[in-house]
Enzyme design. Structure first.
Site, PDB file in Angstrom:
ATOM      1  N   ASP A 238      20.547 -10.532  12.489  1.00  0.00           N
ATOM      2  CA  ASP A 238      19.172 -10.141  11.773  1.00  0.00           C
ATOM      3  C   ASP A 238      18.083 -11.112  12.001  1.00  0.00           C
ATOM      4  O   ASP A 238      17.613 -11.999  13.207  1.00  0.00           O
ATOM      5  CB  ASP A 238      19.474 -11.278  10.477  1.00  0.00           C
ATOM      6  CG  ASP A 238      18.407 -10.481   9.703  1.00  0.00           C
ATOM      7  OD1 ASP A 238      17.949 -10.312  10.339  1.00  0.00           O
ATOM      8  OD2 ASP A 238      18.583 -11.230   8.564  1.00  0.00           O
ATOM      9  N   HIS A 256       6.836  -0.503  11.652  1.00  0.00           N
ATOM     10  CA  HIS A 256       6.524   0.178  10.741  1.00  0.00           C
ATOM     11  C   HIS A 256       7.341   0.450   9.722  1.00  0.00           C
ATOM     12  O   HIS A 256       6.994   0.674   8.684  1.00  0.00           O
ATOM     13  CB  HIS A 256       6.216   1.821  11.387  1.00  0.00           C
ATOM     14  CG  HIS A 256       7.279   2.538  11.996  1.00  0.00           C
ATOM     15  ND1 HIS A 256       7.982   3.882  12.028  1.00  0.00           N
ATOM     16  CD2 HIS A 256       8.606   2.676  11.402  1.00  0.00           C
ATOM     17  CE1 HIS A 256       8.601   4.723  12.353  1.00  0.00           C
ATOM     18  NE2 HIS A 256      10.133   3.388  12.461  1.00  0.00           N
TER      19      HIS A 256
END
Length: 346
Positions: A238, A256
């Site tokens: 992660d 983004h």
């Protein structure tokens, strides 16, 4: 003369008004693109022009409805229509075929999937609240929804891979990974591994790690690149917790998706994992604050509607890096919509 002036003003307003209304109904083009992609129409034109009737017979679709969809898309240069009513593929239409290199069929299906479509229809919610509309529509956040809906997640990952397939090598070449000498490339959140493969082909001394969630890595395609055997590995994890160490830490179409605070967290993990003399490479759209068209400005609204992120300017990337102990060194333009924003340890 006064009447002539009024007539001219009315005519100008009619033209401007028609253009505005064209923009308001532009979603019909997106809907038409999705329809022909979902029904595999472009594949039926691979061997030459056909009429709507011939295509309907080959696909089991309704002839009249198909003609009307194709007629609209011909005005957008996805298909051509000749005087005999036969439709043919343009270069753009050819990319809707599912059996060609660089196919964008899966990307079109992803971008017109309800996970983007429905929140985009509620941008007024974003304007009023400053937050995403996704949870309001689906009852949970974007990536939490994918974690619980394997079919929708597959649409997303296949679509991202399709978007990347045509741009990966031009972006890697534009950046200029070292052709000689060792170097460890870590593709963080790298999905199916297309960009990592492109980067490794830039230099024989490069090795790579594809880093992503386990359910994403299960669908990677690195094994198909037999010329890269022995030069790559996968690692599950992660990126909000940690990232593997490397010389080139790549974040392609990742930041983004996330808010500034979330981006700084990811970039701080990159700063800790960065090898001496290493580089962090953010591959995203870099917006210019003027009126020039840029696909990133459209994608920015999809990010606003469905996620917590945004497309950013050079200065906004500089501020993100500074918050994570990094320093922006350069922005490398590429033939694609994206640029490579490079940073080093501050």
């Amino acid at each position: 003369m006064a009447q002539d002036g009024q007539d001219g003003q009315d005519g100008r307003r009619a033209v401007v008004g028609a253009r505005l209304l064209d923009e308001a109904i532009g979603y019909a083009v997106s809907a038409a693109l999705r329809a022909v992609a979902a029904c595999g129409v472009a594949d039926r034109l691979a061997h030459g022009p056909r009429t709507a009737g011939e295509l309907a017979a080959a696909t089991g679709l309704d002839e009249g409805s198909l003609y009307r969809v194709l007629r609209l898309l011909a005005t957008r240069e996805v298909f051509t229509e000749d005087p005999e009513g036969r439709f043919a593929l343009t270069e753009a239409g050819g990319m809707l075929r599912g059996d060609v290199p660089g196919s964008l069929r899966d990307a079109v299906l992803m971008l017109t999937d309800r996970t983007f479509w429905e929140p985009a229809g509620r941008l007024d919610h974003c304007l009023r609240t400053g937050g995403s509309a996704f949870t309001d529509v689906f009852g949970r956040s974007f990536f939490d929804h994918f974690a619980q809906d394997a079919a929708t997640a597959a649409v997303f990952h296949d679509g991202m891979a399709a978007m990347s397939s045509a741009e990966d090598r031009p972006i890697a070449d534009a950046y200029g990974f070292p052709e000689t000498g060792p170097g460890a490339v870590v593709d963080i959140g790298g999905g199916q591994g297309g960009f990592l493969a492109a980067a490794l082909r830039c230099g024989k001394g490069l090795t790579g790690t594809l880093y992503d969630r386990g359910h994403v890595l299960a669908g990677h395609g690195l094994g198909a690149h037999t010329d890269l055997t022995g030069r790559w590995s996968t690692e599950e994890g992660d990126f909000f917790e940690e990232v593997p160490s490397g010389d080139f830490l790549v974040l392609k179409r990742i930041l983004h998706d996330w808010s500034d605070e979330e981006c700084v967290r990811v970039l701080s993990n990159c700063r800790r994992a960065l090898a001496p003399g290493g580089r962090v490479l953010v591959v995203d759209a870099v917006l210019v604050s003027d009126g020039r068209p840029h696909q990133g400005k459209t994608l920015d609204l999809l990010m606003m509607a469905s996620l917590t992120g945004r497309e950013r300017t050079r200065e906004e990337f500089r501020e993100l890096f500074a918050g994570a102990g990094l320093r922006l060194t350069r922005v490398v333009p590429t033939p694609a919509v994206l640029s490579v924003v490079e940073a080093v340890a501050a």
